[in-house]
Design an enzyme around this catalytic site. Structure first.
Site, PDB file in Angstrom:
ATOM      1  N   HIS A   6       0.871  -1.201   0.000  1.00 21.87           N
ATOM      2  CA  HIS A   6       0.000   0.000   0.000  1.00 21.87           C
ATOM      3  C   HIS A   6       0.897   1.237   0.000  1.00 21.87           C
ATOM      4  O   HIS A   6       1.482   1.588   1.020  1.00 21.87           O
ATOM      5  CB  HIS A   6      -0.909   0.012   1.235  1.00 21.87           C
ATOM      6  CG  HIS A   6      -1.914   1.119   1.206  1.00 21.87           C
ATOM      7  ND1 HIS A   6      -3.273   0.899   1.331  1.00 21.87           N
ATOM      8  CD2 HIS A   6      -1.779   2.462   1.054  1.00 21.87           C
ATOM      9  CE1 HIS A   6      -3.912   2.043   1.260  1.00 21.87           C
ATOM     10  NE2 HIS A   6      -3.030   3.020   1.094  1.00 21.87           N
ATOM     11  N   HIS A  19       1.635   5.372  -1.700  1.00 17.74           N
ATOM     12  CA  HIS A  19       1.332   6.570  -2.497  1.00 17.74           C
ATOM     13  C   HIS A  19       2.646   7.197  -2.956  1.00 17.74           C
ATOM     14  O   HIS A  19       3.518   7.471  -2.120  1.00 17.74           O
ATOM     15  CB  HIS A  19       0.578   7.599  -1.654  1.00 17.74           C
ATOM     16  CG  HIS A  19      -0.713   7.067  -1.106  1.00 17.74           C
ATOM     17  ND1 HIS A  19      -1.912   7.195  -1.767  1.00 17.74           N
ATOM     18  CD2 HIS A  19      -0.984   6.370   0.025  1.00 17.74           C
ATOM     19  CE1 HIS A  19      -2.871   6.611  -1.052  1.00 17.74           C
ATOM     20  NE2 HIS A  19      -2.333   6.106   0.043  1.00 17.74           N
ATOM     21  N   VAL A  20       2.769   7.418  -4.264  1.00 20.21           N
ATOM     22  CA  VAL A  20       3.992   8.071  -4.772  1.00 20.21           C
ATOM     23  C   VAL A  20       3.710   9.354  -5.538  1.00 20.21           C
ATOM     24  O   VAL A  20       4.635  10.010  -6.012  1.00 20.21           O
ATOM     25  CB  VAL A  20       4.855   7.128  -5.641  1.00 20.21           C
ATOM     26  CG1 VAL A  20       5.444   6.004  -4.796  1.00 20.21           C
ATOM     27  CG2 VAL A  20       4.078   6.560  -6.824  1.00 20.21           C
ATOM     28  N   ARG A  21       2.411   9.710  -5.714  1.00 21.14           N
ATOM     29  CA  ARG A  21       2.029  10.911  -6.488  1.00 21.14           C
ATOM     30  C   ARG A  21       2.531  10.783  -7.934  1.00 21.14           C
ATOM     31  O   ARG A  21       2.667   9.679  -8.433  1.00 21.14           O
ATOM     32  CB  ARG A  21       2.527  12.213  -5.820  1.00 21.14           C
ATOM     33  CG  ARG A  21       2.326  12.289  -4.316  1.00 21.14           C
ATOM     34  CD  ARG A  21       0.906  12.061  -3.850  1.00 21.14           C
ATOM     35  NE  ARG A  21       0.818  12.195  -2.379  1.00 21.14           N
ATOM     36  CZ  ARG A  21      -0.158  11.668  -1.645  1.00 21.14           C
ATOM     37  NH1 ARG A  21      -1.113  10.952  -2.188  1.00 21.14           N
ATOM     38  NH2 ARG A  21      -0.170  11.856  -0.336  1.00 21.14           N
ATOM     39  N   ASN A  79      -4.958   7.326  -6.175  1.00 24.81           N
ATOM     40  CA  ASN A  79      -5.662   8.584  -5.854  1.00 24.81           C
ATOM     41  C   ASN A  79      -4.886   9.811  -6.314  1.00 24.81           C
ATOM     42  O   ASN A  79      -4.534  10.691  -5.533  1.00 24.81           O
ATOM     43  CB  ASN A  79      -5.997   8.663  -4.355  1.00 24.81           C
ATOM     44  CG  ASN A  79      -4.775   8.632  -3.458  1.00 24.81           C
ATOM     45  OD1 ASN A  79      -3.742   8.061  -3.809  1.00 24.81           O
ATOM     46  ND2 ASN A  79      -4.882   9.247  -2.288  1.00 24.81           N
ATOM     47  N   LYS A  83      -9.243  -0.061  -6.025  1.00 24.68           N
ATOM     48  CA  LYS A  83      -9.288   0.581  -4.710  1.00 24.68           C
ATOM     49  C   LYS A  83     -10.609   1.296  -4.502  1.00 24.68           C
ATOM     50  O   LYS A  83     -11.012   2.126  -5.318  1.00 24.68           O
ATOM     51  CB  LYS A  83      -8.132   1.583  -4.610  1.00 24.68           C
ATOM     52  CG  LYS A  83      -8.049   2.355  -3.300  1.00 24.68           C
ATOM     53  CD  LYS A  83      -7.533   1.478  -2.160  1.00 24.68           C
ATOM     54  CE  LYS A  83      -7.601   2.209  -0.824  1.00 24.68           C
ATOM     55  NZ  LYS A  83      -6.527   3.183  -0.644  1.00 24.68           N
ATOM     56  N   HIS A  90     -10.598   1.253   1.519  1.00 25.93           N
ATOM     57  CA  HIS A  90     -10.396   2.259   2.568  1.00 25.93           C
ATOM     58  C   HIS A  90     -11.648   2.180   3.432  1.00 25.93           C
ATOM     59  O   HIS A  90     -12.695   2.682   3.051  1.00 25.93           O
ATOM     60  CB  HIS A  90     -10.209   3.661   1.975  1.00 25.93           C
ATOM     61  CG  HIS A  90      -9.945   4.702   3.029  1.00 25.93           C
ATOM     62  ND1 HIS A  90      -8.752   5.365   3.158  1.00 25.93           N
ATOM     63  CD2 HIS A  90     -10.727   5.148   4.050  1.00 25.93           C
ATOM     64  CE1 HIS A  90      -8.806   6.186   4.200  1.00 25.93           C
ATOM     65  NE2 HIS A  90      -9.999   6.075   4.756  1.00 25.93           N
ATOM     66  N   HIS A  97      -4.880  -0.647   5.616  1.00 24.83           N
ATOM     67  CA  HIS A  97      -4.396   0.141   6.764  1.00 24.83           C
ATOM     68  C   HIS A  97      -5.367   0.107   7.949  1.00 24.83           C
ATOM     69  O   HIS A  97      -5.885   1.138   8.365  1.00 24.83           O
ATOM     70  CB  HIS A  97      -4.079   1.589   6.362  1.00 24.83           C
ATOM     71  CG  HIS A  97      -5.080   2.284   5.472  1.00 24.83           C
ATOM     72  ND1 HIS A  97      -6.421   2.363   5.763  1.00 24.83           N
ATOM     73  CD2 HIS A  97      -4.909   2.943   4.291  1.00 24.83           C
ATOM     74  CE1 HIS A  97      -7.026   3.035   4.807  1.00 24.83           C
ATOM     75  NE2 HIS A  97      -6.133   3.391   3.908  1.00 24.83           N
ATOM     76  N   LEU A 123      -5.071   9.261   7.809  1.00 23.23           N
ATOM     77  CA  LEU A 123      -6.406   8.657   7.826  1.00 23.23           C
ATOM     78  C   LEU A 123      -6.313   7.209   7.369  1.00 23.23           C
ATOM     79  O   LEU A 123      -5.609   6.941   6.396  1.00 23.23           O
ATOM     80  CB  LEU A 123      -7.351   9.436   6.905  1.00 23.23           C
ATOM     81  CG  LEU A 123      -7.762  10.816   7.442  1.00 23.23           C
ATOM     82  CD1 LEU A 123      -8.506  11.603   6.379  1.00 23.23           C
ATOM     83  CD2 LEU A 123      -8.620  10.671   8.699  1.00 23.23           C
ATOM     84  N   ASP A 183       1.353   2.594   3.552  1.00 23.53           N
ATOM     85  CA  ASP A 183       0.534   3.796   3.348  1.00 23.53           C
ATOM     86  C   ASP A 183       1.394   5.060   3.428  1.00 23.53           C
ATOM     87  O   ASP A 183       0.912   6.130   3.816  1.00 23.53           O
ATOM     88  CB  ASP A 183      -0.632   3.877   4.338  1.00 23.53           C
ATOM     89  CG  ASP A 183      -1.735   4.828   3.861  1.00 23.53           C
ATOM     90  OD1 ASP A 183      -1.754   5.164   2.663  1.00 23.53           O
ATOM     91  OD2 ASP A 183      -2.565   5.243   4.696  1.00 23.53           O
ATOM     92  N   HIS A 218       3.310  14.447   1.517  1.00 28.99           N
ATOM     93  CA  HIS A 218       2.699  15.771   1.346  1.00 28.99           C
ATOM     94  C   HIS A 218       3.780  16.804   1.620  1.00 28.99           C
ATOM     95  O   HIS A 218       4.600  16.615   2.522  1.00 28.99           O
ATOM     96  CB  HIS A 218       1.552  15.992   2.337  1.00 28.99           C
ATOM     97  CG  HIS A 218       0.342  15.155   2.069  1.00 28.99           C
ATOM     98  ND1 HIS A 218      -0.620  15.495   1.152  1.00 28.99           N
ATOM     99  CD2 HIS A 218      -0.050  13.979   2.608  1.00 28.99           C
ATOM    100  CE1 HIS A 218      -1.567  14.570   1.132  1.00 28.99           C
ATOM    101  NE2 HIS A 218      -1.250  13.632   2.004  1.00 28.99           N
ATOM    102  N   ALA A 242      -3.770  14.806   5.352  1.00 28.71           N
ATOM    103  CA  ALA A 242      -3.596  13.531   6.052  1.00 28.71           C
ATOM    104  C   ALA A 242      -2.526  12.704   5.362  1.00 28.71           C
ATOM    105  O   ALA A 242      -2.549  12.554   4.142  1.00 28.71           O
ATOM    106  CB  ALA A 242      -4.911  12.757   6.063  1.00 28.71           C
TER     107      ALA A 242
HETATM  108  O1  DOR Z   1      -3.405   9.516   5.528  1.00 27.77           O
HETATM  109  C1  DOR Z   1      -3.733   9.205   4.381  1.00 27.77           C
HETATM  110  N1  DOR Z   1      -3.098   9.726   3.307  1.00 27.77           N
HETATM  111  N2  DOR Z   1      -4.734   8.351   4.217  1.00 27.77           N
HETATM  112  C2  DOR Z   1      -5.228   8.084   3.011  1.00 27.77           C
HETATM  113  O2  DOR Z   1      -6.158   7.324   2.930  1.00 27.77           O
HETATM  114  C3  DOR Z   1      -4.700   8.760   1.788  1.00 27.77           C
HETATM  115  C4  DOR Z   1      -3.326   9.205   1.999  1.00 27.77           C
HETATM  116  C5  DOR Z   1      -2.869  10.183   0.943  1.00 27.77           C
HETATM  117  O3  DOR Z   1      -3.041   9.912  -0.250  1.00 27.77           O
HETATM  118  O4  DOR Z   1      -2.321  11.227   1.303  1.00 27.77           O
HETATM  119 ZN    ZN Z   2      -3.391   5.017   1.432  1.00 31.34          ZN
END
Ligand code: DOR
Ligand code: ZN
Length: 350
Positions: free
Chosen positions: A19, A21-23, A47, A106, A143, A181, A226, A254, A258, A270
């Site tokens: 799980h 996230h790399v943008r 996302n 997802k 989620h 998560h 989150l 996860d 940011h 988050a």
């Molecule tokens: O804390 C989080 N950040 N929870 C998520 O479900 C998404 C993630 C994000 O993409 O920043």
């Molecule tokens: Zn996530």
């Protein structure tokens, strides 16, 4: 294994992050190398803005991630891709995704988290697509939080189990589900005891911290994610789930980058960034539970076994060594603050 008798080094099969996230864009160059240095594969969350809703988009995104890994000398790193479920995702996209090797779809309930505006507003609207997923064996990655404003934020996951997940699994009993998560005793217990093909990913930060971390000495936005950190009893239930050897629980960081200024903000984003020291953070959590001997299966076996993919053949070695990750890393044209930046860690990948 008792902390005092812990070895100086230990070697495990190279793990995967189930799980991540790399943008996109310039951010990839700065975050993908962290993950690719530790993991053989990572399951990439969809996302983005706009979200990854087609096989074509997912395959193009995979190439951008591969290129960022290769540019940092990690050409063997394998991004595994997901699609973002919307009210409109057509069932025939599932067949295309399956043929192209997309690993999962997802589910973000609309409004649940970062970039979830396009998420599902009503599970019923997705039923034809879930039917197709069940038929071809495509896992649904969930989620698991309700979003209605009358539910207390800390209860969102537990309420999701009763009002969404149980009915969904009753309607699709052979759909493979990953409860992503997980953060509560209720979720750990549900996944442990439920019938059928269900598993859960667990982050390092939910194993290491309870909700006090968000408020110790002032509000600390870098501990805000989150689903939000919960009470200590929940953290302990997650540690138990992760360290008892059950194949239903596996590693998913996860890690969610940011920019610092968007976390240190009046309405901060988050997400906790843990990719810079992911395996080291999990090793700390497992060592504290005297369960370092259970780390390999959690990190390297249970995930691929659930997804029906081969286990990795390479290895990584962790060495007992004190080191301090930096306070900040580059992130596209700005910076981010990693979890445990400036704090001493006691394991390091050799
Ligand atoms: O804390 C989080 N950040 N929870 C998520 O479900 C998404 C993630 C994000 O993409 O920043
Ligand atoms: Zn996530």
């Amino acid at each position: 294994m008792h902390a005092n008798s812990a070895p100086i080094t230990f070697t495990i099969t190279r793990p995967d992050d189930w799980h991540l996230h790399v943008r996109d864009g310039a951010a990839l160059q700065t975050v993908v190398p962290h993950t690719a240095a530790q993991f053989a594969r990572a399951l990439i969350m969809p996302n983005l803005k706009p979200p990854v809703t087609s096989t074509t988009q997912a395959l193009a995104y995979r190439e951008r991630i591969r290129a960022a890994a290769a540019a940092a000398g990690h050409s063997a790193f394998e991004p595994l891709m997901t699609l973002y479920l919307t009210d409109q995702l057509p069932p025939d996209e599932i067949l295309r995704a399956q043929e192209a090797g997309i690993v999962g779809v997802k589910l973000y309930p609309a409004g649940a988290t970062t970039n979830s505006d396009a998420g599902v507003t009503d599970m019923r609207k997705t039923y034809a697509t879930l039917e197709a997923m069940q038929r071809v064996g495509m896992p649904l990655l969930v989620h698991g939080e309700v979003t209605s404003p009358d539910i207390d934020l800390f209860d969102r996951e537990a309420v999701f189990i009763d009002t969404q997940l149980i009915p969904l699994r009753r309607d699709f009993p052979s759909l493979k589900v990953v409860f992503e998560h997980i953060t509560t005793r209720e979720a750990a217990q549900y996944v442990q005891e439920a019938q059928g093909a269900i598993a859960a990913s667990i982050t390092a930060h939910h194993l290491l911290y309870n909700r006090n971390a968000i408020f110790t000495g002032g509000i600390r936005p870098h501990y805000y994610c989150l689903p939000v950190l919960k009470r200590e009893i929940h953290r302990q239930a997650l540690v138990d789930a992760a360290t008892k050897g059950s194949p239903r629980f596996f590693l998913g960081t996860d890690s969610a980058p940011h920019a610092t200024h968007l976390k240190e903000h009046a309405s901060g984003c988050a997400g906790c960034y843990t990719a810079h020291a992911a395996v080291e953070l999990y090793a700390s959590a497992f060592e504290a539970a005297q369960a370092l001997d259970k780390l390999e299966a959690f990190a390297s076996f249970h995930g691929p076994d659930f997804y029906g993919l081969p286990r990795n053949t390479g290895q990584i070695t962790l060495r007992r060594e004190s080191w301090t990750p930096p306070h900040s890393y580059a992130f596209a044209d700005t910076s981010l603050k990693p979890l445990a930046g400036g704090e001493m860690l006691h394991w390091r990948i050799a």
